[in-house]
Scaffold this motif. Structure first.
Motif, PDB file in Angstrom:
ATOM      1  N   CYS A 168       0.922  -1.422  -0.079  1.00 37.39           N
ATOM      2  CA  CYS A 168       0.195   0.309  -0.209  1.00 37.39           C
ATOM      3  C   CYS A 168       1.061   1.303  -0.068  1.00 37.39           C
ATOM      4  CB  CYS A 168      -1.156   0.125   1.172  1.00 37.39           C
ATOM      5  SG  CYS A 168      -0.337   0.193   2.475  1.00 37.39           S
ATOM      6  N   MET A 169       1.811   1.018  -0.664  1.00 39.88           N
ATOM      7  CA  MET A 169       2.715   2.123  -0.397  1.00 39.88           C
ATOM      8  C   MET A 169       2.641   3.049  -1.785  1.00 39.88           C
ATOM      9  SD  MET A 169       7.636   1.523  -1.051  1.00 39.88           S
ATOM     10  CE  MET A 169       6.799   1.135  -2.692  1.00 39.88           C
ATOM     11  N   ASP A 170       2.294   4.171  -1.251  1.00 46.99           N
ATOM     12  CA  ASP A 170       2.131   5.779  -1.900  1.00 46.99           C
ATOM     13  C   ASP A 170       2.783   6.866  -1.760  1.00 46.99           C
ATOM     14  OD1 ASP A 170       0.656   6.343  -0.177  1.00 46.99           O
ATOM     15  OD2 ASP A 170      -1.609   5.935  -0.819  1.00 46.99           O
ATOM     16  N   THR A 171       3.223   7.430  -0.354  1.00 44.14           N
ATOM     17  CA  THR A 171       3.676   8.291   0.131  1.00 44.14           C
ATOM     18  C   THR A 171       5.492   7.768   0.327  1.00 44.14           C
ATOM     19  OG1 THR A 171       3.503   8.089   2.241  1.00 44.14           O
ATOM     20  CG2 THR A 171       1.792   8.983   0.584  1.00 44.14           C
ATOM     21  N   LEU A 172       5.729   9.274   0.688  1.00 39.36           N
ATOM     22  CA  LEU A 172       7.106   9.426   0.624  1.00 39.36           C
ATOM     23  C   LEU A 172       7.641   8.546   2.075  1.00 39.36           C
ATOM     24  CD1 LEU A 172      10.696   9.128  -0.089  1.00 39.36           C
ATOM     25  CD2 LEU A 172       9.827  12.115   0.916  1.00 39.36           C
ATOM     26  N   GLU A 173       6.548   8.714   2.865  1.00 36.88           N
ATOM     27  CA  GLU A 173       6.217   8.353   4.562  1.00 36.88           C
ATOM     28  C   GLU A 173       6.433   6.401   4.719  1.00 36.88           C
ATOM     29  OE1 GLU A 173       5.413  11.244   3.268  1.00 36.88           O
ATOM     30  OE2 GLU A 173       6.475  12.171   4.697  1.00 36.88           O
ATOM     31  N   THR A 174       5.342   6.536   3.653  1.00 33.97           N
ATOM     32  CA  THR A 174       5.600   4.848   3.763  1.00 33.97           C
ATOM     33  C   THR A 174       6.453   4.227   3.569  1.00 33.97           C
ATOM     34  OG1 THR A 174       4.510   5.138   1.525  1.00 33.97           O
ATOM     35  CG2 THR A 174       2.914   5.039   4.225  1.00 33.97           C
ATOM     36  N   ALA A 175       7.141   4.623   2.330  1.00 31.98           N
ATOM     37  CA  ALA A 175       8.446   3.936   1.460  1.00 31.98           C
ATOM     38  C   ALA A 175       9.857   4.060   2.705  1.00 31.98           C
ATOM     39  CB  ALA A 175       8.496   4.456   0.118  1.00 31.98           C
ATOM     40  N   LYS A 176       9.947   5.141   3.260  1.00 29.32           N
ATOM     41  CA  LYS A 176      10.963   5.407   4.543  1.00 29.32           C
ATOM     42  C   LYS A 176       9.947   4.526   5.514  1.00 29.32           C
ATOM     43  CE  LYS A 176      12.167  10.044   3.911  1.00 29.32           C
ATOM     44  NZ  LYS A 176      11.893  11.263   4.568  1.00 29.32           N
ATOM     45  N   GLU A 177      10.118   4.297   6.227  1.00 33.83           N
ATOM     46  CA  GLU A 177       8.571   3.225   7.180  1.00 33.83           C
ATOM     47  C   GLU A 177       8.979   2.018   6.348  1.00 33.83           C
ATOM     48  OE1 GLU A 177       5.127   1.853  10.547  1.00 33.83           O
ATOM     49  OE2 GLU A 177       5.317   3.820   8.369  1.00 33.83           O
ATOM     50  N   ALA A 178       8.618   1.490   5.343  1.00 37.31           N
ATOM     51  CA  ALA A 178       9.394   0.225   5.356  1.00 37.31           C
ATOM     52  C   ALA A 178      10.534  -0.175   4.627  1.00 37.31           C
ATOM     53  CB  ALA A 178       8.306   0.048   3.626  1.00 37.31           C
ATOM     54  N   PHE A 179      11.308   0.842   4.263  1.00 43.03           N
ATOM     55  CA  PHE A 179      12.794   0.759   4.071  1.00 43.03           C
ATOM     56  C   PHE A 179      13.442   0.729   5.733  1.00 43.03           C
ATOM     57  CE2 PHE A 179      16.794   2.499   3.649  1.00 43.03           C
ATOM     58  CZ  PHE A 179      17.371   1.952   2.681  1.00 43.03           C
ATOM     59  N   ILE A 180      13.351   1.401   5.960  1.00 43.72           N
ATOM     60  CA  ILE A 180      13.773   1.350   7.602  1.00 43.72           C
ATOM     61  C   ILE A 180      13.528  -0.454   7.913  1.00 43.72           C
ATOM     62  CG2 ILE A 180      13.914   1.972  10.084  1.00 43.72           C
ATOM     63  CD1 ILE A 180      13.219   4.926   8.430  1.00 43.72           C
ATOM     64  N   THR A 181      12.367  -0.202   7.904  1.00 42.92           N
ATOM     65  CA  THR A 181      11.998  -1.640   8.061  1.00 42.92           C
ATOM     66  C   THR A 181      12.712  -3.017   8.168  1.00 42.92           C
ATOM     67  OG1 THR A 181       9.401  -1.304   8.849  1.00 42.92           O
ATOM     68  CG2 THR A 181       9.692  -3.480   9.366  1.00 42.92           C
ATOM     69  N   CYS A 182      12.908  -2.763   6.947  1.00 50.61           N
ATOM     70  CA  CYS A 182      14.506  -4.204   5.954  1.00 50.61           C
ATOM     71  C   CYS A 182      15.026  -4.250   6.570  1.00 50.61           C
ATOM     72  CB  CYS A 182      13.147  -3.603   4.889  1.00 50.61           C
ATOM     73  SG  CYS A 182      11.857  -4.544   3.769  1.00 50.61           S
ATOM     74  N   GLN A 183      15.690  -2.705   6.467  1.00 49.49           N
ATOM     75  CA  GLN A 183      16.965  -3.015   6.912  1.00 49.49           C
ATOM     76  C   GLN A 183      17.126  -3.262   7.950  1.00 49.49           C
ATOM     77  OE1 GLN A 183      18.668  -1.996   4.348  1.00 49.49           O
ATOM     78  NE2 GLN A 183      19.583   0.017   5.023  1.00 49.49           N
ATOM     79  N   LYS A 184      16.466  -3.312   9.184  1.00 48.39           N
ATOM     80  CA  LYS A 184      16.586  -3.373  10.661  1.00 48.39           C
ATOM     81  C   LYS A 184      16.793  -5.204  10.640  1.00 48.39           C
ATOM     82  CE  LYS A 184      14.835   0.416  13.332  1.00 48.39           C
ATOM     83  NZ  LYS A 184      13.291   0.669  14.083  1.00 48.39           N
TER      84      LYS A 184
END
Length: 345
Positions: A168-184
């Motif tokens: 459901c990624m449609d904004t920069l904020e959701t993309a950042k949150e998903a990216f940070i979760t994957c990095q962790k």
């Protein structure tokens, strides 16, 4: 990816393989479905032989070169309940994986547990997965956040959270949150196919082009290849489709179903490719091979194979076998009321 002339695509998709149903299966049901497939192929053959067309037949095209990998095998067997299925299957088809009666039952159980217990992260997680199958991603995220608050140490909660965030990624904020979760997850040592696939999706969307740490999507496809070659090639085929290189994607998927015929993932991807291109004849051949080759190995995905098969039959105008198979499927698995829905519509 080396190229060779190892596979004749035309001959592969006109031959119907034979298969003996295992003892655990209903032989009568399997024989009826298999006979119907072969009968339709036989009719097509005689129609071609007996047609008196005034036009000359077109010359046969040379076989398309495919990607050949002699070491192509799959050591990873992903659970059909894995969140990877969200990337493999069309969103509107996710609902068909779970039997309708079980879906209603488990949903009610989850709600009862949440109502009776003040904190039950297991119920929130299970409910989030069910909601994701329904396509209700925002609501699923809410329950996943609650589950993570109660038990932040379970990495599967984080993997599902990142996956649904990407869907459901449609904004920069959701993309950042998903990216940070994957990095962790990667920092914690969870080098999983699902995590790298999420990162590949994030990179393809170009939300985080300026963010430090995000790599080219090809790098993530290569990481998946290092985990498992089969899923690595699936990732590369997905990249080629996303970048408009459809012929390359098709070649890879054909090679996958040829070299690893007992894995369902490439069949589903290749069927979806042909079906979306309105190439229903090839889509039918693909799903017939999937039914004969892997349907007995993946009972949880049988309903999806069956529905794809009947959908394709309907598209090419084979209405009688379409409705006969739907009736057979429902008699065999009455818990899937979706068969009744498709019979009506």
């Amino acid at each position: 990816l080396p190229e060779s002339e190892s596979l004749d695509k035309a001959s592969y998709f006109t031959e119907v393989p034979t298969m003996v149903a295992p003892p655990s299966q209903d032989r009568q049901f399997f024989t009826a479905c298999t006979s119907m497939i072969k009968f339709s192929q036989k009719n097509k053959f005689f129609q071609t032989r007996n047609s008196n067309s005034p036009f000359k037949q077109k010359p046969k095209k040379k076989p398309i070169a495919t990607y050949s990998d002699p070491q192509l095998t799959s050591k990873v067997k992903l659970d059909p309940a894995s969140c990877y299925m969200c990337f493999l299957v069309r969103k509107k088809d996710m609902r068909e994986i779970i039997p309708d009666l079980e879906f209603v039952k488990y949903k009610e159980v989850c709600y009862n547990m949440i109502y009776k217990l003040s904190s039950c992260h297991e119920a929130h997680f299970a409910l989030a997965r069910l909601l994701a199958h329904e396509g209700k991603f925002e609501l699923a995220l809410q329950h996943l956040r609650i589950a993570l608050q109660d038990d932040s140490g379970d990495h599967m909660y984080k993997v599902w959270y990142a996956t649904i965030m990407v869907l459901c990624m449609d904004t920069l904020e959701t993309a950042k949150e998903a990216f940070i979760t994957c990095q962790k997850l990667l920092q914690e040592g969870h080098l999983m196919i699902e995590v790298f696939w999420c990162l590949m999706e994030i990179s393809l969307r170009n939300f985080l082009t300026d963010k430090k740490g995000i790599e080219n999507p090809r790098a993530y496809a290569t990481s998946i290849m290092q985990i498992d070659r089969y899923y690595g090639y699936l990732a590369w085929s997905y990249l080629f489709l996303a970048t408009g290189e459809k012929l390359k994607a098709e070649r890879i998927l054909i090679e996958l179903v040829s070299k690893v015929p007992d894995q369902i993932e490439a069949y589903l991807k290749l069927w979806n490719f042909y079906y979306s291109e309105n190439n229903y004849e090839k889509a039918l051949s693909v799903i017939q091979h999937a039914f004969l080759k892997v349907s007995t190995n993946t009972p949880q995905l049988n309903s999806l194979i069956n529905l794809y098969y009947t959908k394709t039959l309907f598209r090419i105008g084979n209405y009688l076998p379409c409705f006969e198979l739907l009736q057979l499927y429902y008699m065999k698995h009455p818990e899937y009321t979706a068969y009744l829905y498709y019979m009506k519509h």
